[in-house]
Design a protein around this motif. Structure first.
Motif, PDB file in Angstrom:
ATOM      1  N   ARG A  49       0.811  -1.231   0.000  1.00 27.26           N
ATOM      2  CA  ARG A  49       0.000   0.000   0.000  1.00 27.26           C
ATOM      3  C   ARG A  49       0.841   1.277   0.000  1.00 27.26           C
ATOM      4  O   ARG A  49       0.368   2.308  -0.489  1.00 27.26           O
ATOM      5  CB  ARG A  49      -0.915   0.018   1.232  1.00 27.26           C
ATOM      6  CG  ARG A  49      -1.787  -1.211   1.416  1.00 27.26           C
ATOM      7  CD  ARG A  49      -2.707  -1.451   0.242  1.00 27.26           C
ATOM      8  NE  ARG A  49      -3.583  -2.606   0.489  1.00 27.26           N
ATOM      9  CZ  ARG A  49      -4.190  -3.302  -0.447  1.00 27.26           C
ATOM     10  NH1 ARG A  49      -3.998  -2.975  -1.726  1.00 27.26           N
ATOM     11  NH2 ARG A  49      -4.952  -4.334  -0.146  1.00 27.26           N
ATOM     12  N   GLY A  50       2.075   1.190   0.517  1.00 27.36           N
ATOM     13  CA  GLY A  50       2.803   2.438   0.724  1.00 27.36           C
ATOM     14  C   GLY A  50       4.060   2.655  -0.088  1.00 27.36           C
ATOM     15  O   GLY A  50       4.615   3.760  -0.078  1.00 27.36           O
ATOM     16  N   THR A  51       4.546   1.644  -0.814  1.00 22.45           N
ATOM     17  CA  THR A  51       5.807   1.800  -1.527  1.00 22.45           C
ATOM     18  C   THR A  51       5.620   2.636  -2.787  1.00 22.45           C
ATOM     19  O   THR A  51       4.679   2.431  -3.554  1.00 22.45           O
ATOM     20  CB  THR A  51       6.404   0.433  -1.908  1.00 22.45           C
ATOM     21  OG1 THR A  51       6.519  -0.367  -0.723  1.00 22.45           O
ATOM     22  CG2 THR A  51       7.772   0.598  -2.550  1.00 22.45           C
ATOM     23  N   ARG A  52       6.546   3.564  -3.009  1.00 18.59           N
ATOM     24  CA  ARG A  52       6.494   4.441  -4.180  1.00 18.59           C
ATOM     25  C   ARG A  52       7.861   4.448  -4.863  1.00 18.59           C
ATOM     26  O   ARG A  52       8.880   4.159  -4.247  1.00 18.59           O
ATOM     27  CB  ARG A  52       6.124   5.876  -3.771  1.00 18.59           C
ATOM     28  CG  ARG A  52       4.772   6.008  -3.073  1.00 18.59           C
ATOM     29  CD  ARG A  52       3.608   5.752  -4.031  1.00 18.59           C
ATOM     30  NE  ARG A  52       2.320   5.946  -3.364  1.00 18.59           N
ATOM     31  CZ  ARG A  52       1.619   4.973  -2.778  1.00 18.59           C
ATOM     32  NH1 ARG A  52       2.140   3.724  -2.764  1.00 18.59           N
ATOM     33  NH2 ARG A  52       0.472   5.221  -2.203  1.00 18.59           N
ATOM     34  N   ARG A  53       7.851   4.775  -6.134  1.00 15.90           N
ATOM     35  CA  ARG A  53       9.099   4.910  -6.885  1.00 15.90           C
ATOM     36  C   ARG A  53       9.986   5.952  -6.193  1.00 15.90           C
ATOM     37  O   ARG A  53       9.527   7.029  -5.814  1.00 15.90           O
ATOM     38  CB  ARG A  53       8.797   5.337  -8.318  1.00 15.90           C
ATOM     39  CG  ARG A  53      10.005   5.387  -9.240  1.00 15.90           C
ATOM     40  CD  ARG A  53       9.543   5.689 -10.668  1.00 15.90           C
ATOM     41  NE  ARG A  53      10.663   5.682 -11.606  1.00 15.90           N
ATOM     42  CZ  ARG A  53      11.405   6.741 -11.900  1.00 15.90           C
ATOM     43  NH1 ARG A  53      11.124   7.907 -11.344  1.00 15.90           N
ATOM     44  NH2 ARG A  53      12.408   6.653 -12.753  1.00 15.90           N
ATOM     45  N   GLY A  54      11.256   5.645  -6.010  1.00 12.91           N
ATOM     46  CA  GLY A  54      12.179   6.545  -5.320  1.00 12.91           C
ATOM     47  C   GLY A  54      12.364   6.226  -3.857  1.00 12.91           C
ATOM     48  O   GLY A  54      13.277   6.776  -3.229  1.00 12.91           O
ATOM     49  N   ASP A  55      11.520   5.348  -3.295  1.00 15.06           N
ATOM     50  CA  ASP A  55      11.707   4.931  -1.907  1.00 15.06           C
ATOM     51  C   ASP A  55      12.979   4.091  -1.779  1.00 15.06           C
ATOM     52  O   ASP A  55      13.457   3.496  -2.753  1.00 15.06           O
ATOM     53  CB  ASP A  55      10.512   4.107  -1.430  1.00 15.06           C
ATOM     54  CG  ASP A  55       9.276   4.962  -1.185  1.00 15.06           C
ATOM     55  OD1 ASP A  55       9.394   6.200  -1.248  1.00 15.06           O
ATOM     56  OD2 ASP A  55       8.188   4.393  -0.961  1.00 15.06           O
ATOM     57  N   VAL A  56      13.498   4.023  -0.569  1.00 16.73           N
ATOM     58  CA  VAL A  56      14.702   3.233  -0.296  1.00 16.73           C
ATOM     59  C   VAL A  56      14.332   2.053   0.585  1.00 16.73           C
ATOM     60  O   VAL A  56      13.682   2.209   1.625  1.00 16.73           O
ATOM     61  CB  VAL A  56      15.792   4.081   0.384  1.00 16.73           C
ATOM     62  CG1 VAL A  56      16.972   3.210   0.803  1.00 16.73           C
ATOM     63  CG2 VAL A  56      16.265   5.184  -0.560  1.00 16.73           C
ATOM     64  N   LEU A  57      14.740   0.858   0.157  1.00 16.76           N
ATOM     65  CA  LEU A  57      14.564  -0.352   0.942  1.00 16.76           C
ATOM     66  C   LEU A  57      15.909  -0.752   1.547  1.00 16.76           C
ATOM     67  O   LEU A  57      16.960  -0.496   0.965  1.00 16.76           O
ATOM     68  CB  LEU A  57      14.051  -1.498   0.064  1.00 16.76           C
ATOM     69  CG  LEU A  57      12.734  -1.283  -0.680  1.00 16.76           C
ATOM     70  CD1 LEU A  57      12.458  -2.469  -1.602  1.00 16.76           C
ATOM     71  CD2 LEU A  57      11.586  -1.090   0.296  1.00 16.76           C
ATOM     72  N   PHE A  58      15.870  -1.403   2.695  1.00 16.63           N
ATOM     73  CA  PHE A  58      17.072  -1.971   3.285  1.00 16.63           C
ATOM     74  C   PHE A  58      17.163  -3.434   2.840  1.00 16.63           C
ATOM     75  O   PHE A  58      16.141  -4.130   2.779  1.00 16.63           O
ATOM     76  CB  PHE A  58      17.032  -1.851   4.801  1.00 16.63           C
ATOM     77  CG  PHE A  58      16.916  -0.425   5.272  1.00 16.63           C
ATOM     78  CD1 PHE A  58      18.044   0.371   5.390  1.00 16.63           C
ATOM     79  CD2 PHE A  58      15.674   0.125   5.567  1.00 16.63           C
ATOM     80  CE1 PHE A  58      17.938   1.692   5.799  1.00 16.63           C
ATOM     81  CE2 PHE A  58      15.562   1.454   5.979  1.00 16.63           C
ATOM     82  CZ  PHE A  58      16.695   2.235   6.088  1.00 16.63           C
ATOM     83  N   LEU A  59      18.360  -3.889   2.537  1.00 15.56           N
ATOM     84  CA  LEU A  59      18.515  -5.193   1.902  1.00 15.56           C
ATOM     85  C   LEU A  59      19.551  -6.059   2.604  1.00 15.56           C
ATOM     86  O   LEU A  59      20.449  -5.554   3.282  1.00 15.56           O
ATOM     87  CB  LEU A  59      18.960  -5.029   0.442  1.00 15.56           C
ATOM     88  CG  LEU A  59      18.171  -4.091  -0.464  1.00 15.56           C
ATOM     89  CD1 LEU A  59      18.859  -3.993  -1.817  1.00 15.56           C
ATOM     90  CD2 LEU A  59      16.737  -4.589  -0.623  1.00 15.56           C
ATOM     91  N   ALA A  60      19.410  -7.354   2.428  1.00 15.64           N
ATOM     92  CA  ALA A  60      20.459  -8.325   2.707  1.00 15.64           C
ATOM     93  C   ALA A  60      20.656  -9.137   1.427  1.00 15.64           C
ATOM     94  O   ALA A  60      19.722  -9.282   0.635  1.00 15.64           O
ATOM     95  CB  ALA A  60      20.069  -9.231   3.867  1.00 15.64           C
ATOM     96  N   PRO A  61      21.848  -9.647   1.176  1.00 15.22           N
ATOM     97  CA  PRO A  61      22.125 -10.341  -0.092  1.00 15.22           C
ATOM     98  C   PRO A  61      21.233 -11.566  -0.296  1.00 15.22           C
ATOM     99  O   PRO A  61      20.734 -12.156   0.670  1.00 15.22           O
ATOM    100  CB  PRO A  61      23.601 -10.746   0.045  1.00 15.22           C
ATOM    101  CG  PRO A  61      24.169  -9.797   1.036  1.00 15.22           C
ATOM    102  CD  PRO A  61      23.060  -9.525   2.009  1.00 15.22           C
ATOM    103  N   PRO A  62      21.020 -11.965  -1.547  1.00 16.92           N
ATOM    104  CA  PRO A  62      20.175 -13.124  -1.854  1.00 16.92           C
ATOM    105  C   PRO A  62      20.703 -14.402  -1.216  1.00 16.92           C
ATOM    106  O   PRO A  62      21.907 -14.606  -1.081  1.00 16.92           O
ATOM    107  CB  PRO A  62      20.222 -13.209  -3.387  1.00 16.92           C
ATOM    108  CG  PRO A  62      20.638 -11.855  -3.843  1.00 16.92           C
ATOM    109  CD  PRO A  62      21.526 -11.311  -2.768  1.00 16.92           C
ATOM    110  N   GLU A  63      19.764 -15.279  -0.862  1.00 17.39           N
ATOM    111  CA  GLU A  63      20.099 -16.565  -0.265  1.00 17.39           C
ATOM    112  C   GLU A  63      19.130 -17.617  -0.787  1.00 17.39           C
ATOM    113  O   GLU A  63      18.143 -17.314  -1.446  1.00 17.39           O
ATOM    114  CB  GLU A  63      19.995 -16.510   1.270  1.00 17.39           C
ATOM    115  CG  GLU A  63      20.927 -15.534   1.950  1.00 17.39           C
ATOM    116  CD  GLU A  63      20.813 -15.599   3.465  1.00 17.39           C
ATOM    117  OE1 GLU A  63      20.991 -16.716   4.019  1.00 17.39           O
ATOM    118  OE2 GLU A  63      20.534 -14.568   4.090  1.00 17.39           O
ATOM    119  N   GLY A  64      19.389 -18.868  -0.436  1.00 20.81           N
ATOM    120  CA  GLY A  64      18.445 -19.942  -0.718  1.00 20.81           C
ATOM    121  C   GLY A  64      18.950 -20.936  -1.738  1.00 20.81           C
ATOM    122  O   GLY A  64      19.703 -20.591  -2.645  1.00 20.81           O
ATOM    123  N   ASP A  65      18.524 -22.200  -1.584  1.00 14.03           N
ATOM    124  CA  ASP A  65      18.924 -23.265  -2.499  1.00 14.03           C
ATOM    125  C   ASP A  65      17.740 -23.872  -3.239  1.00 14.03           C
ATOM    126  O   ASP A  65      17.840 -24.964  -3.799  1.00 14.03           O
ATOM    127  CB  ASP A  65      19.704 -24.349  -1.758  1.00 14.03           C
ATOM    128  CG  ASP A  65      18.913 -24.958  -0.608  1.00 14.03           C
ATOM    129  OD1 ASP A  65      17.739 -24.584  -0.423  1.00 14.03           O
ATOM    130  OD2 ASP A  65      19.463 -25.820   0.091  1.00 14.03           O
TER     131      ASP A  65
END
Length: 350
Positions: free
Chosen positions: A111-127
């Protein structure tokens, strides 16, 4: 030549009391030496309650394999919350997550994400990834369980002339079905991809995996294919039981830990020693959820089927195992935070 450390000290002299990094972020919001970030480049509606959020990650992001997931941090009312989401774009493409508005964090993203917003990330994982060698594949998905499989389809189908993939996807209705138009186009364009849509609203029931009748009709050669499954817990439980009886090859991706009701344990104050954080958690809140709700980046692969990624040393107190109801714990024991709740005051090395 001046060292990087010396240049940093010189820059700090001009920016005090702020750090040089604070000013750099005014120019580049992804600039951070401490936390990987992503800049939202687009938000595309998928259904009435789902969106695909594309983002450009900053330095430190590793290109994802098809089917992997990443932990995404979003700030809500000044608190950073972390959740795991499958990456829905193909390998080698800019990353994206496809989110359905279920729960506090997912609803805030939708509902709230807009273009230009900043997300915090951790690197991809999973097998939960494609096999190393080409072979006939069967993908069984339900609801948002299609998300990691869509990454596989986008990676494999348009790029490999020898692709042989059958997708059996279950959803309530065509309007609720993620990526429906794209899947129909892929099935029309590529003979190596076959789509079977199972709409529970029309059929009046889910795909029945208690027996083989529905699978025999949807994919007659399913026993000869390497199978992948992702969806609700009961859907995956039935698939695992069927493949075990048939002695077939099945890889499963779960979005939630397997938890059964337990007894005992009254909740309590949970202290995360390394993070210097204390929270009150009731008997229904897992230690993992308590930490995430406090804005901590808790280690976890449980929602993606990777067991024991969340284990954390217990410093003091006892916990309840939500699968069995057993109350246990001694200092130094490793506890699974995804299936443990506080049984009184608890201190964790996290």
């Amino acid at each position: 030549m001046p060292s990087i450390r010396l240049l940093s000290r010189l820059a700090s002299a001009f920016t005090t009391p702020r750090s040089p990094e604070d000013f750099l972020r005014l120019v580049d919001p992804l600039a951070s030496a401490r936390q990987l970030r992503g800049l939202v480049t687009s938000v595309v509606p998928e259904t009435a309650d789902s969106v695909t959020i594309r983002f450009r990650p900053g330095k430190g992001w590793n290109a994802h394999e098809a089917g992997q997931w990443a932990r995404i941090g979003v700030e809500i009312d000044g608190v950073r919350h972390w959740r795991s989401y499958s990456l829905s774009t193909g390998a080698g493409q800019d990353p994206a997550i496809t989110v359905t508005a279920m729960g506090k964090v997912s609803t805030a993203l939708v509902r709230g994400t807009r273009r230009g917003d900043v997300l915090f990330l951790a690197p991809p994982e999973g097998d939960f990834v494609l096999p190393e060698r080409p072979r006939p594949l069967l993908m069984l998905t339900a609801g948002s369980g299609l998300t990691p499989v869509m990454s596989m389809i986008r990676t494999l189908v348009p790029r490999r002339a020898d692709a042989d993939l059958v997708l059996v996807h279950s959803s309530r209705s065509p309007e609720d079905s993620l990526f429906r138009e794209e899947l129909l186009e892929l099935a029309d364009q590529f003979p190596g991809f076959r789509l079977v849509q199972w709409f529970t609203g029309e059929r009046g029931r889910r795909l029945d995996l208690a027996g083989t009748g529905d699978l025999d009709a949807a994919c007659p050669d399913w026993r000869d294919r390497a199978a992948y499954a992702c969806g609700p817990a009961e859907f995956l439980d039935a698939a695992e039981a069927l493949w075990q009886r048939e002695e077939g090859e099945l890889r499963v991706e779960r979005f939630a830990a397997v938890v059964a009701p337990g007894s005992g344990g009254e909740g309590g104050r949970v202290t995360f020693e390394k993070s210097d954080t204390e929270v009150e958690a009731d008997s229904a809140t897992t230690l993992l959820a308590a930490g995430e709700d406090a804005g901590l980046m808790m280690r976890s692969g449980c929602r993606m089927g990777i067991c024991h990624a969340c284990v954390t040393p217990l410093l003091s107190g006892q916990v309840r195992d939500t699968r069995t109801g057993e109350v246990h714990g001694e200092p130094g024991h490793l506890v699974q935070t995804c299936v443990s709740t506080a049984a009184g005051p608890v201190s964790l090395d996290a």
